[in-house]
Design a protein around this motif. Structure first.
Motif, PDB file in Angstrom:
ATOM      1  N   ARG A 152       0.830  -1.205   0.000  1.00 40.48           N
ATOM      2  CA  ARG A 152       0.000   0.000   0.000  1.00 40.48           C
ATOM      3  C   ARG A 152       0.870   1.263   0.000  1.00 40.48           C
ATOM      4  O   ARG A 152       0.553   2.252  -0.669  1.00 40.48           O
ATOM      5  N   HIS A 153       1.986   1.219   0.743  1.00 35.91           N
ATOM      6  CA  HIS A 153       2.896   2.372   0.766  1.00 35.91           C
ATOM      7  C   HIS A 153       3.473   2.628  -0.630  1.00 35.91           C
ATOM      8  O   HIS A 153       3.585   3.778  -1.066  1.00 35.91           O
ATOM      9  N   GLU A 157       2.940   6.004  -3.130  1.00 32.32           N
ATOM     10  CA  GLU A 157       4.026   6.822  -3.690  1.00 32.32           C
ATOM     11  C   GLU A 157       3.737   7.263  -5.120  1.00 32.32           C
ATOM     12  O   GLU A 157       4.354   8.206  -5.630  1.00 32.32           O
ATOM     13  N   LEU A 158       2.828   6.592  -5.772  1.00 33.65           N
ATOM     14  CA  LEU A 158       2.543   6.888  -7.173  1.00 33.65           C
ATOM     15  C   LEU A 158       1.852   8.245  -7.311  1.00 33.65           C
ATOM     16  O   LEU A 158       1.018   8.604  -6.489  1.00 33.65           O
ATOM     17  N   ILE A 199       5.575  -1.491 -12.875  1.00 39.60           N
ATOM     18  CA  ILE A 199       7.039  -1.405 -12.908  1.00 39.60           C
ATOM     19  C   ILE A 199       7.566  -0.785 -11.616  1.00 39.60           C
ATOM     20  O   ILE A 199       8.525  -1.272 -11.008  1.00 39.60           O
ATOM     21  N   HIS A 200       6.924   0.307 -11.178  1.00 37.72           N
ATOM     22  CA  HIS A 200       7.341   0.968  -9.936  1.00 37.72           C
ATOM     23  C   HIS A 200       7.183   0.026  -8.745  1.00 37.72           C
ATOM     24  O   HIS A 200       8.094  -0.086  -7.892  1.00 37.72           O
ATOM     25  N   LEU A 201       6.064  -0.655  -8.680  1.00 35.77           N
ATOM     26  CA  LEU A 201       5.798  -1.568  -7.568  1.00 35.77           C
ATOM     27  C   LEU A 201       6.807  -2.710  -7.548  1.00 35.77           C
ATOM     28  O   LEU A 201       7.325  -3.084  -6.489  1.00 35.77           O
ATOM     29  N   GLU A 206      11.410  -5.276  -5.005  1.00 36.79           N
ATOM     30  CA  GLU A 206      12.724  -5.892  -5.180  1.00 36.79           C
ATOM     31  C   GLU A 206      13.768  -5.229  -4.274  1.00 36.79           C
ATOM     32  O   GLU A 206      14.661  -5.892  -3.747  1.00 36.79           O
ATOM     33  N   GLU A 207      13.655  -3.921  -4.098  1.00 39.01           N
ATOM     34  CA  GLU A 207      14.567  -3.217  -3.197  1.00 39.01           C
ATOM     35  C   GLU A 207      14.430  -3.739  -1.770  1.00 39.01           C
ATOM     36  O   GLU A 207      15.420  -3.949  -1.061  1.00 39.01           O
TER      37      GLU A 207
END
Length: 213
Positions: A152-153, A157-158, A199-201, A206-207
């Motif tokens: 959800r965080h 951010e989007l 892509i952002h998610l 992955e980070e």
């Protein structure tokens, strides 16, 4: 983007003539209809804007039928049909005017556009699978965080309207068409925001996965 440049006419109006074009050329070497098609193709090559509307009116039912049979989705078929004739205008210099060449050239463009859309679908499926895999792997380390809070965080951010579109797609389970209608946005814009949101998610998850190792 789903921007309807021209309306697709009913298939029955022109289908027979287009499909049988090659055979008709063999039957009548000096068929005046073939001469008209050649002249129309030449006008297109020469950059006559009015010729594009005529080409669309005559062959869009055939292109739309091919796209619909290949993609099994009415909205995607309409998108591809529009893209084919935009691409035809931009690449008109590659056409050699003749009665048989014009519909064959359009069909060739349609096949490329259909293949592009299928590849896009496959990429989206891989991204969704990757997001799911990252979530599973990360849950080994921080299950409570990844399950709800982290995802959800990441979505929060989007930027808008991407955040709302992603929420509607994955939390409200709305289709792209439903989201486009609700937000009064073109379908192509909605699809683009969903892809970029994924892509952002994926990157953010992955980070977290890498940082947990």
């Amino acid at each position: 983007m789903t921007t309807s440049l021209l309306s697709i006419p009913p298939p029955a109006q022109y289908g027979g003539r287009v499909i049988g074009g090659a055979a008709l050329e063999d039957e009548a070497p000096h068929d005046p209809v073939d001469d008209q098609v050649t002249a129309l193709a030449q006008r297109l090559v020469d950059g006559d804007h009015a010729s594009l509307a005529e080409v669309f009116d005559r062959w869009s039912p055939l292109v739309h039928t091919i796209a619909l049979r290949s993609l099994a989705n009415a909205q995607d078929a309409e998108d591809v049909t529009q893209q084919v004739f935009v691409a035809a205008w931009r690449s008109r210099h590659t056409l050699t005017p003749s009665p048989a060449a014009l519909p064959a050239w359009l069909i060739g463009i349609a096949r490329h556009k259909i293949a592009d859309l299928r590849s896009e679908r496959a990429r989206d499926a891989r991204r969704l699978a990757a997001v799911a895999a990252v979530r599973v792997e990360t849950e080994v380390f921080e299950p409570a965080v990844v399950d709800q809070v982290l995802v959800r965080h990441c979505v929060d951010e989007l930027p808008e309207p991407r955040r709302t579109i992603v929420m509607l797609a994955f939390w409200a389970d709305l289709t792209g068409t439903q989201i486009a209608e609700r937000l009064d946005l073109p379908l192509g814009t909605v699809k683009s925001h969903v892809r970029r949101g994924l892509i952002h998610l994926q990157r953010r998850l992955e980070e977290v996965r890498d940082g947990s190792r």
